[in-house]
Write an enzyme that holds these catalytic residues in place. Structure first.
Site, PDB file in Angstrom:
ATOM      1  N   GLY A  13       8.135  21.605  25.992  1.00 47.63           N
ATOM      2  CA  GLY A  13       9.011  22.629  26.558  1.00 47.63           C
ATOM      3  C   GLY A  13      10.064  23.197  25.621  1.00 47.63           C
ATOM      4  N   SER A  14       9.818  23.159  24.296  1.00 47.87           N
ATOM      5  CA  SER A  14      10.838  23.722  23.403  1.00 47.87           C
ATOM      6  C   SER A  14      10.879  25.253  23.494  1.00 47.87           C
ATOM      7  CB  SER A  14      10.635  23.259  21.945  1.00 47.87           C
ATOM      8  OG  SER A  14       9.521  23.884  21.369  1.00 47.87           O
ATOM      9  N   ASN A  15       9.728  25.884  23.715  1.00 42.36           N
ATOM     10  CA  ASN A  15       9.755  27.344  23.907  1.00 42.36           C
ATOM     11  C   ASN A  15      10.442  27.704  25.217  1.00 42.36           C
ATOM     12  OD1 ASN A  15       8.358  29.079  21.785  1.00 42.36           O
ATOM     13  ND2 ASN A  15       6.944  27.340  21.963  1.00 42.36           N
TER      14      ASN A  15
ATOM     15  N   LYS B 107     -11.172  22.494  39.895  1.00 44.90           N
ATOM     16  CA  LYS B 107     -10.741  23.800  39.387  1.00 44.90           C
ATOM     17  C   LYS B 107     -10.316  24.775  40.485  1.00 44.90           C
ATOM     18  CE  LYS B 107     -12.518  25.246  34.953  1.00 44.90           C
ATOM     19  NZ  LYS B 107     -13.547  25.979  34.243  1.00 44.90           N
TER      20      LYS B 107
ATOM     21  N   MET C  53      -1.330  24.566  28.526  1.00 42.36           N
ATOM     22  CA  MET C  53      -2.595  24.332  27.841  1.00 42.36           C
ATOM     23  C   MET C  53      -3.811  24.538  28.751  1.00 42.36           C
ATOM     24  SD  MET C  53      -1.144  24.020  25.097  1.00 42.36           S
ATOM     25  CE  MET C  53      -1.931  23.326  23.680  1.00 42.36           C
ATOM     26  N   ARG C  54      -3.717  25.539  29.618  1.00 43.33           N
ATOM     27  CA  ARG C  54      -4.870  25.871  30.466  1.00 43.33           C
ATOM     28  C   ARG C  54      -5.078  27.379  30.453  1.00 43.33           C
ATOM     29  NH1 ARG C  54      -6.660  21.590  33.037  1.00 43.33           N
ATOM     30  NH2 ARG C  54      -5.194  19.902  33.377  1.00 43.33           N
TER      31      ARG C  54
ATOM     32  N   ASN D  47       2.099  35.022  26.794  1.00 46.74           N
ATOM     33  CA  ASN D  47       1.804  33.700  26.232  1.00 46.74           C
ATOM     34  C   ASN D  47       2.283  33.652  24.783  1.00 46.74           C
ATOM     35  OD1 ASN D  47       0.538  31.096  25.953  1.00 46.74           O
ATOM     36  ND2 ASN D  47      -1.178  32.088  24.905  1.00 46.74           N
TER      37      ASN D  47
ATOM     38  N   HIS E 119       1.309  31.789  21.174  1.00 44.97           N
ATOM     39  CA  HIS E 119       0.224  31.034  20.541  1.00 44.97           C
ATOM     40  C   HIS E 119       0.583  30.781  19.072  1.00 44.97           C
ATOM     41  CE1 HIS E 119      -3.794  29.492  20.017  1.00 44.97           C
ATOM     42  NE2 HIS E 119      -3.902  30.212  18.916  1.00 44.97           N
TER      43      HIS E 119
END
Ligand code: GAR
Length: 207
Positions: free
Chosen positions: A14-16, A64, A89-90, A106, A108
Protein backbone atom coordinates in the site's frame (compact mmCIF):
# COMPACT_ATOMS: atom_id res chain seq x y z
CA UNK A 1 -14.60 22.27 -7.69
CA UNK A 2 -16.22 19.35 -5.88
CA UNK A 3 -13.86 16.77 -4.49
CA UNK A 4 -13.93 13.43 -6.29
CA UNK A 5 -14.85 10.29 -4.42
CA UNK A 6 -11.97 7.84 -4.70
CA UNK A 7 -11.93 4.10 -3.95
CA UNK A 8 -8.57 2.35 -3.84
CA UNK A 9 -8.16 -1.35 -4.69
CA UNK A 10 -5.00 -2.88 -3.24
CA UNK A 11 -3.57 -6.30 -2.46
CA UNK A 12 -0.48 -5.69 -0.35
CA UNK A 13 1.89 -3.11 1.09
CA UNK A 14 0.00 0.00 0.00
CA UNK A 15 2.81 2.51 -0.52
CA UNK A 16 1.12 3.91 -3.64
CA UNK A 17 -2.16 4.13 -1.74
CA UNK A 18 -0.30 6.06 0.97
CA UNK A 19 1.19 8.48 -1.58
CA UNK A 20 -2.32 9.18 -2.90
CA UNK A 21 -3.82 9.49 0.57
CA UNK A 22 -1.07 11.91 1.70
CA UNK A 23 -1.63 14.08 -1.40
CA UNK A 24 -5.38 14.17 -0.69
CA UNK A 25 -4.74 15.13 2.93
CA UNK A 26 -2.32 17.85 1.83
CA UNK A 27 -4.91 19.24 -0.60
CA UNK A 28 -2.75 18.52 -3.66
CA UNK A 29 -5.36 16.09 -4.97
CA UNK A 30 -8.96 17.35 -4.92
CA UNK A 31 -10.28 13.99 -3.77
CA UNK A 32 -11.51 12.08 -0.76
CA UNK A 33 -10.56 8.48 -0.12
CA UNK A 34 -13.94 6.91 0.62
CA UNK A 35 -12.90 3.24 0.86
CA UNK A 36 -10.13 0.71 0.42
CA UNK A 37 -11.07 -2.63 -1.11
CA UNK A 38 -8.59 -5.42 -0.57
CA UNK A 39 -8.41 -9.08 -1.58
CA UNK A 40 -6.15 -10.27 1.28
CA UNK A 41 -7.16 -10.11 4.91
CA UNK A 42 -3.56 -9.77 6.15
CA UNK A 43 -2.46 -7.07 3.72
CA UNK A 44 -0.50 -4.16 5.16
CA UNK A 45 -2.75 -1.67 3.38
CA UNK A 46 -5.55 -2.60 5.79
CA UNK A 47 -3.48 -1.41 8.75
CA UNK A 48 -2.74 1.84 6.99
CA UNK A 49 -6.43 2.39 6.12
CA UNK A 50 -7.39 1.74 9.75
CA UNK A 51 -4.93 4.45 10.85
CA UNK A 52 -6.46 6.81 8.30
CA UNK A 53 -9.95 5.86 9.56
CA UNK A 54 -10.98 4.97 6.03
CA UNK A 55 -13.57 2.16 5.61
CA UNK A 56 -12.18 -1.12 4.30
CA UNK A 57 -13.80 -4.05 2.56
CA UNK A 58 -12.02 -7.39 2.33
CA UNK A 59 -13.17 -9.74 -0.39
CA UNK A 60 -11.08 -12.83 -0.84
CA UNK A 61 -11.22 -14.90 -4.01
CA UNK A 62 -13.13 -18.16 -3.60
CA UNK A 63 -14.67 -18.57 -6.99
CA UNK A 64 -14.26 -16.04 -9.77
CA UNK A 65 -17.92 -15.29 -10.44
CA UNK A 66 -18.81 -14.62 -6.81
CA UNK A 67 -15.64 -12.58 -6.33
CA UNK A 68 -16.36 -10.21 -9.22
CA UNK A 69 -20.04 -9.85 -8.22
CA UNK A 70 -19.09 -8.97 -4.65
CA UNK A 71 -16.42 -6.51 -5.80
CA UNK A 72 -18.90 -4.70 -8.05
CA UNK A 73 -21.53 -4.54 -5.32
CA UNK A 74 -19.02 -3.23 -2.77
CA UNK A 75 -17.53 -0.59 -5.03
CA UNK A 76 -20.95 0.64 -6.22
CA UNK A 77 -22.04 1.19 -2.63
CA UNK A 78 -19.35 3.90 -2.29
CA UNK A 79 -20.43 5.79 -5.46
CA UNK A 80 -16.87 6.48 -6.65
CA UNK A 81 -15.89 9.02 -9.30
CA UNK A 82 -12.55 7.26 -9.61
CA UNK A 83 -11.17 3.82 -8.77
CA UNK A 84 -7.39 3.64 -8.26
CA UNK A 85 -5.72 0.25 -8.51
CA UNK A 86 -2.65 0.52 -6.30
CA UNK A 87 -0.75 -2.74 -6.18
CA UNK A 88 -3.98 -4.63 -6.92
CA UNK A 89 -2.77 -7.94 -8.28
CA UNK A 90 -5.93 -9.05 -10.07
CA UNK A 91 -7.54 -8.32 -13.40
CA UNK A 92 -10.74 -6.28 -13.28
CA UNK A 93 -13.54 -8.10 -15.02
CA UNK A 94 -15.44 -6.63 -17.94
CA UNK A 95 -18.56 -5.78 -15.93
CA UNK A 96 -16.54 -3.56 -13.59
CA UNK A 97 -14.57 -1.93 -16.42
CA UNK A 98 -17.77 -1.23 -18.35
CA UNK A 99 -19.53 0.15 -15.27
CA UNK A 100 -16.74 2.75 -14.84
CA UNK A 101 -15.51 3.74 -18.32
CA UNK A 102 -12.32 5.82 -18.06
CA UNK A 103 -12.82 5.98 -14.31
CA UNK A 104 -10.42 3.19 -13.34
CA UNK A 105 -6.68 3.86 -13.29
CA UNK A 106 -3.74 1.57 -12.58
CA UNK A 107 -0.05 1.96 -11.79
CA UNK A 108 2.33 -0.56 -13.35
CA UNK A 109 6.10 -0.83 -12.68
CA UNK A 110 7.25 -0.82 -16.31
CA UNK A 111 7.07 1.35 -19.40
CA UNK A 112 3.95 -0.17 -20.96
CA UNK A 113 3.27 -1.73 -23.38
CA UNK A 114 6.50 -3.54 -22.41
CA UNK A 115 6.59 -6.02 -19.53
CA UNK A 116 2.95 -6.53 -18.63
CA UNK A 117 1.92 -8.83 -15.81
CA UNK A 118 3.78 -10.06 -12.76
CA UNK A 119 7.43 -9.29 -11.93
CA UNK A 120 7.66 -6.49 -14.48
CA UNK A 121 10.95 -5.29 -12.99
CA UNK A 122 12.48 -8.78 -13.24
CA UNK A 123 11.22 -9.04 -16.82
CA UNK A 124 12.98 -5.74 -17.64
CA UNK A 125 16.31 -6.93 -16.18
CA UNK A 126 16.07 -10.25 -17.97
CA UNK A 127 15.30 -8.52 -21.27
CA UNK A 128 18.47 -6.44 -20.82
CA UNK A 129 16.78 -3.06 -21.31
CA UNK A 130 18.79 -0.01 -20.23
CA UNK A 131 15.79 2.13 -19.33
CA UNK A 132 12.65 1.06 -17.54
CA UNK A 133 10.10 2.93 -15.44
CA UNK A 134 6.44 3.08 -14.56
CA UNK A 135 3.10 3.87 -16.15
CA UNK A 136 -0.27 5.14 -14.99
CA UNK A 137 -3.02 4.14 -17.41
CA UNK A 138 -6.77 3.87 -17.70
CA UNK A 139 -7.86 0.29 -17.22
CA UNK A 140 -9.18 -1.67 -20.18
CA UNK A 141 -10.34 -5.25 -20.22
CA UNK A 142 -6.90 -6.73 -21.06
CA UNK A 143 -3.95 -7.27 -18.73
CA UNK A 144 -2.15 -3.96 -17.95
CA UNK A 145 -3.85 -2.54 -20.99
CA UNK A 146 -5.57 0.78 -21.68
CA UNK A 147 -4.73 4.37 -22.63
CA UNK A 148 -1.54 5.73 -21.03
CA UNK A 149 -1.86 8.84 -18.85
CA UNK A 150 1.73 9.43 -17.68
CA UNK A 151 5.05 7.58 -17.55
CA UNK A 152 8.41 8.08 -15.86
CA UNK A 153 11.71 6.49 -16.86
CA UNK A 154 14.61 5.29 -14.72
CA UNK A 155 17.99 3.84 -15.75
CA UNK A 156 18.66 0.12 -15.38
CA UNK A 157 22.19 -0.51 -14.10
CA UNK A 158 24.34 -3.55 -14.88
CA UNK A 159 24.35 -4.70 -11.25
CA UNK A 160 20.63 -4.13 -10.62
CA UNK A 161 18.60 -6.83 -8.94
CA UNK A 162 14.81 -7.04 -9.09
CA UNK A 163 14.83 -5.40 -5.67
CA UNK A 164 17.13 -2.44 -6.43
CA UNK A 165 15.32 -1.68 -9.69
CA UNK A 166 11.93 -1.98 -7.97
CA UNK A 167 12.98 0.55 -5.33
CA UNK A 168 14.19 3.03 -7.96
CA UNK A 169 10.94 2.66 -9.91
CA UNK A 170 8.73 2.85 -6.81
CA UNK A 171 9.96 6.37 -5.98
CA UNK A 172 8.79 7.48 -9.43
CA UNK A 173 5.50 5.57 -9.09
CA UNK A 174 4.56 7.64 -6.08
CA UNK A 175 5.20 10.88 -8.00
CA UNK A 176 3.42 10.05 -11.25
CA UNK A 177 0.43 8.42 -9.56
CA UNK A 178 -0.20 11.61 -7.62
CA UNK A 179 0.14 13.70 -10.81
CA UNK A 180 -2.29 11.49 -12.74
CA UNK A 181 -4.93 11.44 -10.02
CA UNK A 182 -4.53 15.17 -9.43
CA UNK A 183 -5.15 15.81 -13.15
CA UNK A 184 -8.19 13.49 -13.14
CA UNK A 185 -9.68 15.26 -10.13
CA UNK A 186 -9.19 18.63 -11.82
CA UNK A 187 -11.11 17.31 -14.88
CA UNK A 188 -8.04 17.85 -17.02
CA UNK A 189 -7.79 14.42 -18.67
CA UNK A 190 -9.33 13.99 -22.11
CA UNK A 191 -9.27 11.18 -24.62
CA UNK A 192 -8.13 11.86 -28.17
CA UNK A 193 -8.39 8.44 -29.80
CA UNK A 194 -6.10 6.30 -27.66
CA UNK A 195 -4.12 9.32 -26.51
CA UNK A 196 -4.80 10.85 -23.12
CA UNK A 197 -4.13 14.56 -22.98
CA UNK A 198 -4.14 16.93 -20.01
CA UNK A 199 -0.92 16.23 -18.14
CA UNK A 200 0.96 19.46 -18.54
CA UNK A 201 4.54 19.86 -19.73
CA UNK A 202 5.94 20.80 -16.32
CA UNK A 203 4.39 17.71 -14.74
CA UNK A 204 5.92 15.51 -17.45
CA UNK A 205 9.43 16.92 -17.11
CA UNK A 206 9.54 17.54 -13.40
CA UNK A 207 11.76 15.13 -11.50
C1 GAR B 1 3.93 -1.43 -7.16
O1 GAR B 1 5.24 -1.52 -7.66
C2 GAR B 1 2.93 -1.46 -8.30
O2 GAR B 1 3.37 -0.77 -9.43
C3 GAR B 1 2.83 -2.94 -8.57
O3 GAR B 1 2.82 -3.53 -7.30
C4 GAR B 1 3.55 -2.70 -6.39
C5 GAR B 1 2.66 -2.41 -5.21
O4 GAR B 1 3.32 -1.67 -4.23
N1 GAR B 1 1.67 -3.26 -9.34
C6 GAR B 1 1.63 -4.17 -10.32
O5 GAR B 1 2.58 -4.86 -10.61
C7 GAR B 1 0.30 -4.30 -11.04
N2 GAR B 1 0.45 -4.93 -12.30
P1 GAR B 1 2.50 -0.89 -3.13
O6 GAR B 1 1.48 -1.89 -2.57
O7 GAR B 1 3.53 -0.50 -2.11
O8 GAR B 1 1.84 0.29 -3.79
Amino acid sequence: MNKKRIVIFASGRGSNAAALYDAMQAGDIQGTLVAVICDHQNAQILKRAAEWQVPTVVIEMKDKETYHKEILKAVKSYHPDLICLAGYMRICDETLVNAYPNQIVNIHPALLPSFKGLHAQRQAIEAGVKISGCTVHFVGTGLDDGPIIIQAAVPVYDNDTEDTLSQRILKEEHKIYVKAVKAFCEDRLEMKGRQVIGINKEEKNDD
